[in-house]
Design an enzyme around this catalytic site. Structure first.
Site: not given
Ligand code: AMP
Length: 499
Positions: A22, A48, A128-129, A272
Site C-alpha cells: 500500500c 495500490g 502499509n505492510g 520493482y
Molecule cells: P510473472 O509474469 O508472474 O513472472 O511476473 C513478473 C512480472 O510481474 C515482471 O514483469 C514484474 O515487473 C512484475 N512483478 C513482479 N513482482 C510484482 C508484484 N509484487 N506486483 C506486481 N507486479 C510484479
C-alpha cells in the site's frame, strides 16, 4: 460467539487479501489537507490501485473537533476527483491510504484509513505492510470479545490500541506495536497529533517532509519521496526503523521504543516496487536500477544487436545494461498504459490476456536482430513467456532474457504480493529449465552479490545483510508466527529450503 474464519495467509488463496502493498500519506496542519493528500496518493498510485481513502480532521484541539472520511474502490483520481467529495473533507490535517489487494472480495470495509472512536477520541490508521502474527493476535482478540469489521490485518492495531491499559494514545500505540510482528509503516491521525511509525527492521518505507511557504513548515509523511515532490514538500529524512514520529502544533518529536537493531529494508522496493523518481533510504531508485543493469551486463554478457526493456519496470536496468555492454538501447516493446498491471488480474486466463493487452512488439526494432530483453523479475514466468513469444513472432533472430533481480525463490510475507512457492518458477526450476520454459535462447539473473554491489556494498554480508531479501534467499528476518499454525504450509514454504 463463533470464531471468525481465519484469514488466508496469502492473497493468492481464495480468501480475502491478508496481504497488502500500500501507499500511505499524512499531513498535519496545512490548508487543503485533503487535496494535498489526494495528490500524494495519486503519486503513490503504483503502490495500490484497488481502493483509496482519506480521513481529515477539522477544528483540531477544540470542542468541535471533527473527523471526516471518504473511501472508495478504484483509482485516486476517480474517487477524489469529485468536488463535492473534496468539499466534505474539511480540515487542516489528513491521512490517506492506497490499497493493493490481489484476490478475493474487494470490499469497502477493507478500505483504509481505518477509523475508530476511543475513550481519548477518534483515531484514523493507515498501514502499509503485512503482519506475520495477525492471525494469532486476531484469534486472541476475538476471544476477548473484539468485533472485527474487516478482514485486513491492519485492524489488529485498532483493537490492540482499544484494549491497552495505558492512558494516552501514544503509549497505547507503543503497547500495540510491541505486540505485533511483521512489517509496518503506518500513519495515524488523532485530535492532537499526526503519528508515523516504522517497524523495528524498517522493512517498508516511510519518509518525512515539510511544506514550505505559505504553510510555514507543515509536516508531511509519505511512503515515498515522489509523494513529497508532488505537493512541493521538501524531503527531510526517512523515518528510522523502529522510530515513532509525533507531529503536533509544537513541531516534531521522535520516540524510539524498540532500541537499535539491524535494519532490513525491503530490497524489492529498489528492484520493482518504488517509483523510479523516489529516493529511498538516501539512494535514488532510478540510479540504483541502472547500476543493477550495469552489474547484470558485466555478469552475463552475450553478443547481441539490441537491448530492449520490458516496460516499464525493466527500463532503467536495461539502460544500465545497454551502456555497460555497449549495445544500442531501443524501445522494442511498447506498453499500453491504459491496462492495469498484469499481476493484479486474478485468474491465469485473464493474466495471459492481460499481457497481450499490455505489451506490443515494435517490429522494426526487433526484426532480424539478436535481442536482449531486460525485465526486473520473473515470478510465475507468465510475463516472460508471453514477451519472448511476442518478440520471436516479431522476427527476432535470438532472444536473451536478462533479469535485474536474483531468482524469486520464496514468497514474501512482509507486504509484497507474491504467489505461493509452488507457483514461483524459480522455486521449482533451475535457470536452464526456466530458459526453456519461457522459450529464451538464454536466461540470466543478477547474482545476489551483484545486486548488493549495485547498492554500494561489497556483496551480501550474511551476518548483517542490511536489507530484507527473503524473496531471493529465504532468510526471513521476522518470525512467521501465523505460518506456524499451518503445518501443512510450513514444509512447502520453508522446510524445503533447509530452514
Ligand atoms: P510473472 O509474469 O508472474 O513472472 O511476473 C513478473 C512480472 O510481474 C515482471 O514483469 C514484474 O515487473 C512484475 N512483478 C513482479 N513482482 C510484482 C508484484 N509484487 N506486483 C506486481 N507486479 C510484479
Amino acid at each position: 460467539m463463533p470464531m471468525q474464519p481465519l484469514p488466508s495467509t496469502h492473497p493468492w488463496d481464495d480468501d480475502d487479501g491478508f496481504h497488502e502493498e500500500c501507499g500511505v500519506f499524512g499531513v498535519w496542519n496545512a490548508t487543503d489537507a485533503a487535496a494535498l493528500t489526494a495528490l500524494g496518493l495519486h503519486a503513490l498510485q503504483h503502490r495500490g490501485q484497488e481502493a483509496s481513502g482519506i480521513v481529515t480532521l477539522a477544528d483540531a484541539g477544540t470542542a468541535s473537533a471533527k473527523f471526516n472520511a471518504h473511501r472508495g474502490l478504484g483509482l485516486v483520481g476517480d474517487i477524489f476527483g469529485d468536488a463535492k467529495v473534496m468539499a466534505g473533507l474539511k480540515g487542516r490535517s489528513a491521512v490517506g491510504h492506497n490499497r493493493y489487494a490481489t484476490t478475493g472480495e474487494t470490499a469497502l470495509r477493507n478500505v483504509q484509513p481505518l477509523f475508530a472512536d476511543f475513550e481519548f477520541g477518534g483515531l484514523a490508521v493507515a498501514h502499509n505492510g503485512n503482519l506475520t502474527n495477525a492471525t494469532a493476535l486476531k484469534r486472541a482478540l476475538v476471544r476477548r470479545g473484539c468485533l472485527f469489521q474487516s478482514t485486513t490485518d491492519s485492524e489488529v492495531f485498532v483493537h490492540l490500541i482499544a484494549i491497552s491499559l495505558y492512558a494516552n494514545v501514544v503509549d497505547r500505540l507503543i503497547d500495540a506495536l510491541k505486540q505485533v510482528q511483521g512489517a509496518y509503516s503506518l500513519i495515524a491521525l488523532h485530535d492532537g497529533a499526526l503519528i508515523g511509525a516504522r517497524d523495528p527492521l524498517g522493512v517498508r518505507p516511510l519518509v518525512l517532509g515539510r511544506l514550505g511557504a505559505p504553510e510555514g513548515g507543515a509536516y508531511v509523511l509519505a511512503s515515498e519521496t515522489c509523494a513529497l515532490d508532488i505537493v512541493g514538500a521538501e524531503f527531510i529524512r526517512d523515518v528510522e526503523p523502529g522510530e515513532i514520529v509525533l507531529i503536533d502544533n509544537d513541531g516534531l518529536r521522535s520516540i524510539k521504543p524498540f532500541g537499535r537493531g539491524q535494519s532490513r529494508f525491503c530490497i524489492f522496493e529498489y528492484i520493482y516496487f518504488a517509483r523510479p523518481d523516489s529516493v529511498v533510504e538516501g539512494t535514488p531508485v532510478y540510479a540504483t536500477r541502472k547500476r543493477i543493469g550495469s552489474e547484470l551486463a558485466r555478469e552475463s554478457h552475450v553478443e547481441a544487436d539490441v537491448v530492449v526493456p520490458v516496460p516499464d519496470s525493466g527500463v532503467p536496468a536495461a539502460m544500465g545494461y545497454a551502456t555497460e555492454a555497449g549495445i544500442p538501447f531501443e524501445l522494442g516493446i511498447i506498453r499500453n498504459h491504459y491496462v492495469g498491471r498484469t499481476f493484479i488480474e486474478p485468474t491465469d486466463q485473464i493474466r495471459h490476456l492481460g499481457v497481450k493487452l499490455k505489451h506490443s512488439a515494435n517490429r522494426p526494432m526487433i526484426e532480424g536482430k539478436r535481442v536482449i530483453l531486460v525485465d526486473d523479475s520473473i515470478v510465475r514466468g507468465t510475463t516472460s513467456k508471453k514477451i519472448v513469444e511476442m518478440v520471436r513472432q516479431a522476427g527476432a533472430k535470438e532472444v536473451h532474457m536478462r533479469i535485474s533481480s536474483p531468482p524469486t525463490t520464496h514468497s514474501c510475507f512482509y507486504g509484497i504480493d507474491t504467489p505461493e512457492r509452488e507457483k514461483l518458477l524459480a522455486a521449482n526450476h533451475d535457470v536452464e529449465e526456466m530458459a526453456r520454459i519461457i522459450g529464451a535462447d538464454s536466461l540470466a539473473f543478477i547474482s545476489l552479490d551483484g545486486m548488493y554491489r549495485a547498492l554500494g556494498r561489497p556483496g551480501r554480508d550474511a551476518s548483517n545483510p542490511g536489507y530484507c531479501d527473503a524473496c531471493f534467499t529465504g532468510d526471513y528476518a521476522i518470525p512467521l508466527t501465523d505460518l506456524e499454525g499451518h503445518p501443512e504450509r510450513v514444509p512447502a514454504l520453508l522446510a524445503a529450503n533447509g530452514q
